[in-house]
Enzyme design. Structure first.
Site, PDB file in Angstrom:
ATOM      1  N   GLU A 285       0.892  -1.074  -0.055  1.00 42.08           N
ATOM      2  CA  GLU A 285      -0.083  -0.011  -0.191  1.00 42.08           C
ATOM      3  C   GLU A 285       0.966   1.475   0.222  1.00 42.08           C
ATOM      4  O   GLU A 285       1.774   1.376   0.665  1.00 42.08           O
ATOM      5  CB  GLU A 285      -0.895   0.187   1.307  1.00 42.08           C
ATOM      6  N   LYS A 357      -9.614   1.703  -2.893  1.00 40.59           N
ATOM      7  CA  LYS A 357     -10.239   1.436  -1.314  1.00 40.59           C
ATOM      8  C   LYS A 357     -11.745   1.742  -0.894  1.00 40.59           C
ATOM      9  O   LYS A 357     -12.012   2.884  -1.346  1.00 40.59           O
ATOM     10  CB  LYS A 357      -9.140   1.743  -0.548  1.00 40.59           C
ATOM     11  N   CYS A 407      -5.263  -2.639   3.085  1.00 38.51           N
ATOM     12  CA  CYS A 407      -5.016  -2.380   4.583  1.00 38.51           C
ATOM     13  C   CYS A 407      -6.205  -3.100   5.368  1.00 38.51           C
ATOM     14  O   CYS A 407      -6.144  -4.415   5.171  1.00 38.51           O
ATOM     15  CB  CYS A 407      -5.114  -0.907   4.732  1.00 38.51           C
TER      16      CYS A 407
END
Length: 536
Positions: A285, A357, A407
């Site tokens: 990420e 995301k 994440c």
């Protein structure tokens, strides 16, 4: 069932909460012992909740247990706020405590609901024990689900994650983490009732619920041995890169290029052999820490050259920026680069494959209403990002379909299963899951191992291999049955070249989601309410 006692104390629930916090990831407790530690410490907690002479006392004890567990289990929040956020130690410590105290309220509500439905009586025959265990499991599961959903949700330290290596793990393929929580909570309550019956608090009676718990354990072992998925395509090699770039300098303009260049070197390393050449290289990420348009074309050409040199697809994380009219759009994203990519196209957001995301981190990627003052007190580079869609097109790599998530998105099983399902417009479901993370904010703490444990349960739920590329750890390859195939030591620099077999087919949980478990829990509580009303 609840007897008045002048000697009852809730103080043992403080060390009990500490012990329970140790059961969610290995270290210092070995993986093989985690299920037993969780089950026994949780059963002891339930024993206290059932033995408490007054509901007020039980709720106070539940809050102490929960606050202690979350304070110990989530201590790593202190590292991010104090070491990297610049928040004074007393304020960071207070913030961790207040968050833990808030999370503990879900435990308080679960205990309150359980005691409301449990009839107060010395007669605890097998029928009433069965009802007590079912009520407890249903109330606990319901509030675990609410905790994982309300205010964007925070299901971290769900009791299911203590059982990834346990006899109940197979239930996750059928009913997900919350169904596994129900089974564990039921079993723990059955153990507590057994202990209660052998104590002086209640007369001895046949413990039928414990027999059902044993059957659930056997069935869990059977379910874990079921082959829920089948191979898709040929096995292929993947490289997972871990650069261990210190979080204190990752976004520092003076050192930013050093971190990026390190990841370019890791991606460009030669394969160990001609037969293990990776066709997919996964980087963590925000491995590129600035927006795509802030880099010169030659920067993106360097990545394209690496893809061409390795004859591989690069999958990497970066923040992306777009302007729509007067509105600026920011996303935390993952995208692919191949030898056919073009620098100008990347700068203009014309990537071949892209994922934005969806489940953003409060305080890290968006600021909750009323908490701007708290964010302003820290030096962490925060921003209000825009959300991507829950279901987005998976990345096609050869014959495989890669389902990316970023994440802590893999904490939410109900969202991960969306990428595994086929979609009429967005295409095939994922044959491989990929998580890219940066847990550098939390140092060398439990957060890394807890996150790995969570990812392993996602593999059991979906019957898909999971690949994890992280900045500081835990970079790992997980099989479709949740087994840890390979892992890099945390806080080291290196690459993990692993052979992966894509899988297809769907578990029961992928097909039905959380609905049956939540509805079933509500039905059981409704039945208990009706029985309680008739008894009065």
């Amino acid at each position: 069932m609840f007897q008045r006692s002048t000697s009852f104390s809730v103080l043992p629930l403080i060390p009990l909460g500490t012990i329970h916090a140790l059961s969610f990831a290995p270290g210092p407790v070995p993986s093989a012992l985690l299920p037993y530690l969780q089950l026994l410490s949780f059963a002891a907690f339930i024993f206290y909740m059932l033995k408490a002479p007054r509901t007020r006392t039980a709720l106070w004890g539940a809050w102490l247990f929960g606050t202690t567990q979350f304070s110990v289990g989530l201590y790593w929040f202190f590292i991010s706020m104090h070491k990297y956020g610049g928040l004074a130690a007393p304020l960071a410590g207070a913030a961790v405590f207040l968050f833990a105290a808030f999370m503990a309220m879900y435990y308080v509500f679960a205990v309150a609901l359980s005691r409301f439905f449990i009839r107060r009586s010395r007669d605890i025959g097998w029928k009433e024990q069965l009802a007590v265990a079912a009520v407890w499991a249903s109330a606990w599961t319901l509030f675990e689900w609410i905790r994982g959903t309300f205010l964007t949700g925070f299901p971290w330290l769900n009791i299911a994650y203590g059982h990834v290596d346990g006899m109940f793990a197979g239930w996750a393929s059928v009913a997900g983490a919350y169904g596994l929580s129900w089974v564990v909570a039921y079993t723990a309550c059955a153990l507590a009732l057994f202990a209660l019956n052998t104590s002086k608090v209640a007369p001895k009676s046949h413990n039928f619920p414990l027999g059902i718990a044993f059957a659930l354990a056997v069935l869990g072992i059977v379910l874990h041995s079921v082959t829920w998925s089948r191979p898709h395509g040929e096995p292929f090699f993947v490289r997972l890169a871990q650069g261990n770039v210190d979080q204190g300098i990752k976004f520092d303009s003076q050192y930013m290029n050093d971190g990026v260049e390190l990841y370019q070197k890791l991606a460009a390393l030669p394969a160990k052999s001609a037969n293990s050449q990776p066709s997919l290289i996964v980087l963590p990420e925000t491995v590129v820490p600035l927006f795509q348009h802030q880099w010169q074309p030659q920067f993106w050409q360097q990545w394209i050259d690496i893809a061409a040199q390795q004859n591989a697809t690069l999958l990497l994380g970066a923040p992306l920026y777009a302007q729509k009219g007067e509105q600026a759009i920011y996303t935390n994203s993952a995208f692919t680069i191949t030898a056919d990519s073009h620098p100008a196209a990347i700068q203009q957001l014309q990537m071949q494959q892209r994922y934005d995301k969806h489940h953003l981190v409060p305080f890290g990627e968006f600021v909750p209403l009323g908490f701007r003052w708290f964010v302003d007190a820290m030096a962490i580079p925060l921003g209000d990002f825009n959300r991507g869609s829950t279901r987005q097109a998976n990345f096609a790599i050869g014959s495989e379909y890669i389902g990316p998530d970023i994440c802590y998105e893999d904490v939410f099983g109900e969202e991960i299963i969306q990428s595994v399902r086929d979609h009429p417009e967005l295409g095939s479901g994922a044959t491989v899951l990929v998580n890219i993370s940066n847990l550098g904010w939390f140092g060398d703490s439990w957060a890394l191992r807890q996150h790995l444990q969570i990812a392993r349960l996602r593999s059991i739920e979906t019957a898909r291999p999971m690949l994890r590329a992280t900045n500081t750890g835990m970079t790992a390859s997980i099989s479709s049955t949740g087994e840890l195939q390979a892992v890099l030591p945390p806080h080291t620099v290196g690459v993990l070249d692993v052979e992966i077999q894509g899988m297809t087919g769907q578990t029961i949980y992928v097909l039905v989601g959380n609905g049956p478990v939540i509805i079933g829990s509500l039905v059981l509580l409704l039945m208990a309410f009706r029985l309680r009303s008739r008894a009065q």
